[in-house]
Design a protein around this motif. Structure first.
Motif, PDB file in Angstrom:
ATOM      1  N   UNK A   1       0.729  -1.216   0.015  1.00 43.58           N
ATOM      2  CA  UNK A   1       0.077   0.122  -0.108  1.00 43.58           C
ATOM      3  C   UNK A   1       0.813   1.401  -0.035  1.00 43.58           C
ATOM      4  N   UNK A   2       2.116   1.268   0.501  1.00 46.16           N
ATOM      5  CA  UNK A   2       2.838   2.599   0.781  1.00 46.16           C
ATOM      6  C   UNK A   2       3.474   2.792  -0.447  1.00 46.16           C
ATOM      7  N   UNK A   3       3.988   1.461  -1.256  1.00 47.14           N
ATOM      8  CA  UNK A   3       4.390   1.667  -2.656  1.00 47.14           C
ATOM      9  C   UNK A   3       3.467   2.276  -3.629  1.00 47.14           C
ATOM     10  N   UNK A   4       2.485   1.746  -3.467  1.00 52.32           N
ATOM     11  CA  UNK A   4       1.399   2.288  -4.439  1.00 52.32           C
ATOM     12  C   UNK A   4       0.898   3.739  -4.296  1.00 52.32           C
ATOM     13  N   UNK A   5       0.729   4.042  -2.929  1.00 47.06           N
ATOM     14  CA  UNK A   5       0.617   5.495  -2.476  1.00 47.06           C
ATOM     15  C   UNK A   5       1.565   6.473  -3.225  1.00 47.06           C
ATOM     16  N   UNK A   6       2.916   5.970  -2.838  1.00 50.59           N
ATOM     17  CA  UNK A   6       3.877   6.817  -3.457  1.00 50.59           C
ATOM     18  C   UNK A   6       3.900   6.934  -4.988  1.00 50.59           C
ATOM     19  N   UNK A   7       3.497   5.807  -5.818  1.00 49.63           N
ATOM     20  CA  UNK A   7       3.544   5.922  -6.931  1.00 49.63           C
ATOM     21  C   UNK A   7       2.251   6.735  -7.534  1.00 49.63           C
ATOM     22  N   UNK A   8       1.231   6.786  -6.874  1.00 43.57           N
ATOM     23  CA  UNK A   8       0.144   7.718  -7.055  1.00 43.57           C
ATOM     24  C   UNK A   8       0.412   9.110  -6.908  1.00 43.57           C
TER      25      UNK A   8
END
Length: 67
Positions: free
Chosen positions: A20-27
């Protein structure tokens, strides 16, 4: 529950948090990139509208149009 189940659940929880952290940073990165691109398109549009206006000669007054 025994210790093995607790450890497995904790590892799965940690994996989900990491994903979830990786996806949030990507967004966040994509939003920032799109914002920069949108501002660049707006600058091009403004310049095109000012240059295409034949009634007023803006070029003599705006140094940034000569670039």
């Amino acid at each position: 529950m025994n210790d093995e189940e607790l450890i497995r659940e904790q590892r799965q929880r940690n994996r989900h948090i990491r994903d979830a952290t990786d996806i949030n940073m990507q967004h966040a990165y994509e939003i920032k990139r799109e914002s920069v691109a949108r501002h660049a398109r707006a600058r091009v549009q403004i310049r095109a509208e000012v240059v295409d206006n034949r009634n007023i000669d803006y070029k003599s007054h705006m140094m940034w149009l000569r670039r």
